[in-house]
Design a protein around this motif. Structure first.
Motif, PDB file in Angstrom:
ATOM      1  N   VAL A   1       2.243   4.527  -6.865  1.00  0.00           N
ATOM      2  CA  VAL A   1       1.826   3.135  -6.662  1.00  0.00           C
ATOM      3  C   VAL A   1       0.306   3.043  -6.740  1.00  0.00           C
ATOM      4  O   VAL A   1      -0.404   4.040  -6.645  1.00  0.00           O
ATOM      5  N   LYS A   2      -0.148   1.797  -6.958  1.00  0.00           N
ATOM      6  CA  LYS A   2      -1.579   1.516  -6.935  1.00  0.00           C
ATOM      7  C   LYS A   2      -1.873   0.820  -5.617  1.00  0.00           C
ATOM      8  O   LYS A   2      -1.141  -0.082  -5.220  1.00  0.00           O
ATOM      9  N   LEU A   3      -2.909   1.241  -4.939  1.00  0.00           N
ATOM     10  CA  LEU A   3      -3.240   0.628  -3.655  1.00  0.00           C
ATOM     11  C   LEU A   3      -4.544  -0.145  -3.774  1.00  0.00           C
ATOM     12  O   LEU A   3      -5.531   0.371  -4.308  1.00  0.00           O
ATOM     13  N   LYS A   4      -4.502  -1.386  -3.285  1.00  0.00           N
ATOM     14  CA  LYS A   4      -5.749  -2.151  -3.196  1.00  0.00           C
ATOM     15  C   LYS A   4      -6.059  -2.233  -1.709  1.00  0.00           C
ATOM     16  O   LYS A   4      -5.417  -2.980  -0.969  1.00  0.00           O
ATOM     17  N   VAL A   5      -7.001  -1.411  -1.265  1.00  0.00           N
ATOM     18  CA  VAL A   5      -7.207  -1.212   0.171  1.00  0.00           C
ATOM     19  C   VAL A   5      -8.559  -1.762   0.611  1.00  0.00           C
ATOM     20  O   VAL A   5      -9.558  -1.610  -0.093  1.00  0.00           O
TER      21      VAL A   5
ATOM     22  N   TYR B   1      -6.936   2.441  -5.466  1.00  0.00           N
ATOM     23  CA  TYR B   1      -6.644   3.868  -5.565  1.00  0.00           C
ATOM     24  C   TYR B   1      -5.286   4.049  -6.220  1.00  0.00           C
ATOM     25  O   TYR B   1      -4.364   3.280  -5.972  1.00  0.00           O
ATOM     26  N   GLU B   2      -5.182   5.124  -7.013  1.00  0.00           N
ATOM     27  CA  GLU B   2      -3.878   5.492  -7.582  1.00  0.00           C
ATOM     28  C   GLU B   2      -3.291   6.548  -6.655  1.00  0.00           C
ATOM     29  O   GLU B   2      -3.974   7.508  -6.313  1.00  0.00           O
ATOM     30  N   SER B   3      -2.047   6.379  -6.273  1.00  0.00           N
ATOM     31  CA  SER B   3      -1.450   7.406  -5.422  1.00  0.00           C
ATOM     32  C   SER B   3      -1.030   8.588  -6.294  1.00  0.00           C
ATOM     33  O   SER B   3      -0.748   8.416  -7.479  1.00  0.00           O
ATOM     34  N   PRO B   4      -0.968   9.793  -5.715  1.00  0.00           N
ATOM     35  CA  PRO B   4      -0.327  10.883  -6.456  1.00  0.00           C
ATOM     36  C   PRO B   4       1.187  10.638  -6.478  1.00  0.00           C
ATOM     37  O   PRO B   4       1.661   9.655  -5.919  1.00  0.00           O
ATOM     38  N   ALA B   5       1.942  11.523  -7.098  1.00  0.00           N
ATOM     39  CA  ALA B   5       3.397  11.358  -7.132  1.00  0.00           C
ATOM     40  C   ALA B   5       3.937  11.366  -5.704  1.00  0.00           C
ATOM     41  O   ALA B   5       3.551  12.204  -4.888  1.00  0.00           O
ATOM     42  N   LEU B   6       4.813  10.401  -5.399  1.00  0.00           N
ATOM     43  CA  LEU B   6       5.313  10.241  -4.033  1.00  0.00           C
ATOM     44  C   LEU B   6       6.813  10.455  -3.981  1.00  0.00           C
ATOM     45  O   LEU B   6       7.520  10.186  -4.949  1.00  0.00           O
ATOM     46  N   ASN B   7       7.272  10.907  -2.821  1.00  0.00           N
ATOM     47  CA  ASN B   7       8.703  10.915  -2.550  1.00  0.00           C
ATOM     48  C   ASN B   7       9.048   9.530  -2.003  1.00  0.00           C
ATOM     49  O   ASN B   7       8.379   9.030  -1.113  1.00  0.00           O
TER      50      ASN B   7
ATOM     51  N   MET C   1       2.597   8.100   3.028  1.00  0.00           N
ATOM     52  CA  MET C   1       1.985   7.843   1.731  1.00  0.00           C
ATOM     53  C   MET C   1       0.461   7.791   1.885  1.00  0.00           C
ATOM     54  O   MET C   1      -0.274   8.396   1.103  1.00  0.00           O
ATOM     55  N   LEU C   2       0.000   7.085   2.930  1.00  0.00           N
ATOM     56  CA  LEU C   2      -1.449   7.015   3.155  1.00  0.00           C
ATOM     57  C   LEU C   2      -2.016   8.402   3.472  1.00  0.00           C
ATOM     58  O   LEU C   2      -3.120   8.743   3.029  1.00  0.00           O
ATOM     59  N   ASP C   3      -1.252   9.209   4.208  1.00  0.00           N
ATOM     60  CA  ASP C   3      -1.702  10.585   4.496  1.00  0.00           C
ATOM     61  C   ASP C   3      -1.941  11.343   3.199  1.00  0.00           C
ATOM     62  O   ASP C   3      -2.952  12.035   3.036  1.00  0.00           O
ATOM     63  N   VAL C   4      -0.990  11.214   2.268  1.00  0.00           N
ATOM     64  CA  VAL C   4      -1.095  11.948   1.009  1.00  0.00           C
ATOM     65  C   VAL C   4      -2.299  11.457   0.200  1.00  0.00           C
ATOM     66  O   VAL C   4      -3.065  12.252  -0.349  1.00  0.00           O
ATOM     67  N   VAL C   5      -2.467  10.140   0.166  1.00  0.00           N
ATOM     68  CA  VAL C   5      -3.616   9.574  -0.546  1.00  0.00           C
ATOM     69  C   VAL C   5      -4.912  10.066   0.099  1.00  0.00           C
ATOM     70  O   VAL C   5      -5.868  10.445  -0.584  1.00  0.00           O
ATOM     71  N   ASN C   6      -4.915  10.103   1.426  1.00  0.00           N
ATOM     72  CA  ASN C   6      -6.118  10.554   2.143  1.00  0.00           C
ATOM     73  C   ASN C   6      -6.436  12.017   1.861  1.00  0.00           C
ATOM     74  O   ASN C   6      -7.590  12.401   1.772  1.00  0.00           O
ATOM     75  N   GLU C   7      -5.381  12.820   1.753  1.00  0.00           N
ATOM     76  CA  GLU C   7      -5.602  14.236   1.490  1.00  0.00           C
ATOM     77  C   GLU C   7      -6.328  14.398   0.165  1.00  0.00           C
ATOM     78  O   GLU C   7      -7.286  15.169   0.048  1.00  0.00           O
TER      79      GLU C   7
ATOM     80  N   ASP D   1     -14.492   9.697   1.688  1.00  0.00           N
ATOM     81  CA  ASP D   1     -14.105   9.328   3.040  1.00  0.00           C
ATOM     82  C   ASP D   1     -12.641   8.862   3.049  1.00  0.00           C
ATOM     83  O   ASP D   1     -12.292   7.952   2.303  1.00  0.00           O
ATOM     84  N   PRO D   2     -11.768   9.497   3.831  1.00  0.00           N
ATOM     85  CA  PRO D   2     -10.374   9.029   3.843  1.00  0.00           C
ATOM     86  C   PRO D   2     -10.249   7.615   4.439  1.00  0.00           C
ATOM     87  O   PRO D   2     -11.133   7.160   5.165  1.00  0.00           O
ATOM     88  N   ILE D   3      -9.142   6.952   4.114  1.00  0.00           N
ATOM     89  CA  ILE D   3      -8.897   5.590   4.612  1.00  0.00           C
ATOM     90  C   ILE D   3      -8.515   5.675   6.086  1.00  0.00           C
ATOM     91  O   ILE D   3      -7.553   6.365   6.437  1.00  0.00           O
ATOM     92  N   ALA D   4      -9.265   4.970   6.919  1.00  0.00           N
ATOM     93  CA  ALA D   4      -8.945   4.994   8.357  1.00  0.00           C
ATOM     94  C   ALA D   4      -7.850   3.985   8.657  1.00  0.00           C
ATOM     95  O   ALA D   4      -7.921   2.836   8.228  1.00  0.00           O
ATOM     96  N   PHE D   5      -6.798   4.439   9.354  1.00  0.00           N
ATOM     97  CA  PHE D   5      -5.740   3.507   9.782  1.00  0.00           C
ATOM     98  C   PHE D   5      -5.190   3.985  11.121  1.00  0.00           C
ATOM     99  O   PHE D   5      -5.290   5.156  11.472  1.00  0.00           O
ATOM    100  N   ASP D   6      -4.602   3.068  11.870  1.00  0.00           N
ATOM    101  CA  ASP D   6      -4.087   3.368  13.204  1.00  0.00           C
ATOM    102  C   ASP D   6      -2.640   3.844  13.141  1.00  0.00           C
ATOM    103  O   ASP D   6      -1.838   3.293  12.392  1.00  0.00           O
ATOM    104  N   HIS D   7      -2.308   4.823  13.950  1.00  0.00           N
ATOM    105  CA  HIS D   7      -0.911   5.267  14.028  1.00  0.00           C
ATOM    106  C   HIS D   7      -0.787   6.166  15.238  1.00  0.00           C
ATOM    107  O   HIS D   7      -1.768   6.741  15.710  1.00  0.00           O
TER     108      HIS D   7
END
Ligand code: HEM
Ligand code: SF4
Ligand code: FES
Lengths: 257, 261
Positions: free
Chosen positions: A3-7, A22-28, A36-42, A50-56
């Protein structure tokens, strides 16, 4: 799938933010949205960005920490679930997904997608509690609670304090959250002594925090991961009216020596 | 703080003001409609009614002052709330706005502002009877005889007034916006007062939809049937002639009247 992310990226409260794609890598497709955000951040981290900061936190829909407005709806496309329970199989390969922080004056941005929801804590501190000890678990069973009240109180108690109701509302009104908290305690016997003092104190704090007023649009109910009903706002409005009519409780002078 | 100041300061208190004034205005709207629907009867019917009202100045002025207070409270509170609500959500979403909101709820201020403009026009049109804005002429000149008394001819004023297309259109548009406003507003007022639970909410919404549609049909029928010349077109012709007779005294008004026919 990809997927493409507009963040929304924003360094801190005092700098202007902007959308970045951002373009995501291949996702399950059975990954959760947060995974998904973890993978994009990696990937971002590997590139030295700088990785995308999000709450969880719990990632199982019970803590109320995750947020995000995904494609214009807080907590993503489905009803009755939180962002952490949203899975990539709900999107299509190649989709562009807009991810924004919760928007409200009372929820200032800390960084990227993370907002400061302490206003909710301050509302809770104003009256969302019971001052006396209610005892241990067995004591609960010694006070009979009518079944309908118990059910309603449990419905209200489902609220996880995530703030999606505020985020969705065009007026950034916190009434669904406050109503849930007011009703949850106001429906139970242990909550009765402070029932009217509580609603007044919590509503006063809610107003002081800069949340808007309810115009009964229904957005909050539609996005609430716990499907809290607008009925509770009516209940709060009713209790608030009774509280105003009752006036300030009489001050009792001195101790009992 | 006194209860009054809390009501006017707190968000929920202001909602009580909106709901209370809105509900009373809604009741007035129903009463006013019942009065106006008498235009579908013989001319004497509504003229007798109008004459009855005019013969009770204390009652009429009491009602007018009451209504003015209600409208002023409703509008000022609406503006205060709208400003505060906008300030609470300064940033919009680019992925889509107001997910899951009832569409009428997004047009309350807009519909309210048009209704306010309509109220001003309506008062100038039929209450103050300013000749400059009705597209016909000087309504104060149209008289009729009722039980041997010379009284203003309200029936003629209505059937003449709504033969002007843009007047009829503005009335219908304003009613359509009132329909939107009330379709959401009536149910919302119940919510604001806390008069709702999961059993009653669908019934309240049904009532709000039904009442707002009935009010729209009732009010819109008046300008539509007059404009289509279904109601009172002969009478309007006679009244127009009466206006023309007095035109020898006031030629400017007559010219104005002619232009629209
Ligand atoms: C015939 C005249 C009118 C009637 C019968 C009427 C009726 C109502 C009712 C019943 C409500 C619902 C109250 C609630 O939310 O609890 C309402 C809300 C509202 N009215 Fe009116 N109204 C009228 C004129 C106006 C005018 C002239 C304005 C001008 C600005 C206005 C602006 C609003 C707004 C903005 C709301 C939404 C307030 C909120 O939900 O917080 N209304 N109206
Ligand atoms: S009412 Fe629903 S949306 Fe609002 S804070 Fe509670 S759980 Fe979240
Ligand atoms: S992370 Fe706890 S509810 Fe989503």
């Amino acid at each position: 799938m990809k997927v493409k992310l507009k963040v929304w990226r924003q360094k801190n409260r005092n700098t202007a933010g902007e959308f970045r794609t951002y373009e995501s890598p291949a996702l399950n497709e059975n990954m959760s949205f947060l995974e998904m955000l973890d993978v994009v951040n990696e990937e971002l981290a590997n590139k030295g960005e700088d990785p995308i900061a999000f709450d969880h936190d719990c990632r199982e829909g019970i803590c109320g920490t995750c947020s995000l407005v995904i494609g214009g709806k807080p907590h993503g496309p489905h009803r009755g679930v939180a962002t952490c329970q949203t899975y990539m199989r709900s999107f299509r390969d190649g989709d562009t997904i807009v991810v924004e922080p919760f928007r409200a004056k009372a929820f200032p941005i800390i960084k990227d997608l993370v907002v400061d929801r302490k206003a909710f804590d301050r509302i809770q501190h104003a009256g969302g509690f019971i001052s006396v000890r209610t005892g241990a678990a067995p004591d609960a069973n010694s006070i009979p609670v009518p079944k309908e009240n118990a059910d309603l109180a449990m419905d209200a108690a489902q609220c996880i304090g995530c703030g999606a109701c505020v985020a969705a509302c065009k007026n950034a009104s916190a009434m669904l959250f406050v109503a849930a908290k007011v009703s949850h305690l106001g429906l139970l016997p242990q909550g009765q002594p402070e029932r009217f003092k509580r609603v007044k104190a919590m509503v006063t704090q809610m107003d002081a925090e800069g949340f808007g007023a309810c115009t009964v649009t229904g957005s909050c109910e539609a996005v609430c991961p716990k499907e809290i009903s607008l009925d509770f706002i009516a209940r709060m409005n009713r209790d608030y009216g009774v509280a105003l009519l009752k006036g300030e409780p009489k001050q009792i002078a001195g101790g009992v020596g | 703080m006194s209860i009054v100041s809390v009501i006017f300061k707190s968000s929920i208190g202001k909602k009580y003001v909106m709901a209370g004034t809105g509900a009373l205005l809604f009741l007035f709207v129903i009463g006013h409609l019942v009065g106006n629907l008498q235009v579908f009867g013989p001319p004497e019917l509504i003229n007798t009614y109008a004459h009855f009202l005019q013969s009770k100045p204390a009652m009429v002025w009491g009602a007018r002052i009451g209504l003015l207070v209600l409208v002023v409270l409703h509008v000022t509170t609406a503006v205060q709330l709208s400003i505060a609500n906008k300030a609470a959500r300064p940033v919009t979403y680019s992925g889509g706005e107001a997910y899951g909101s009832a569409w009428q709820s997004r047009y309350m201020l807009m519909s309210g502002i048009v209704i306010a403009a309509f109220i001003v026009y309506h008062l100038a049109h039929f209450t103050a009877r300013l000749p400059a804005i009705n597209g016909v002429g000087d309504f104060t000149k149209i008289k009729t005889v009722l039980h041997g008394e010379i009284v203003p001819d309200v029936y003629a004023m209505m059937v003449l007034g709504f033969q002007v297309w843009w007047v009829a259109l503005f009335y219908i548009v304003a009613q359509a916006l009132l329909f939107i406003h009330l379709g959401h507003g009536i149910a919302s007022a119940f919510q604001s007062f806390g008069l709702r639970d999961h059993v009653w909410w669908p019934r309240i919404q049904f009532l709000a939809k039904g009442a707002s549609i009935a009010i729209f049909i009732g009010y819109a029928l008046i300008p539509i049937s007059i404009y289509m010349r279904v109601v009172g077109s002969d009478y309007a012709g006679k009244a127009a002639a009466q206006l023309k007779d007095s035109a020898s005294v006031q030629p400017a008004v007559a010219t104005q009247g002619k232009e629209t026919h």
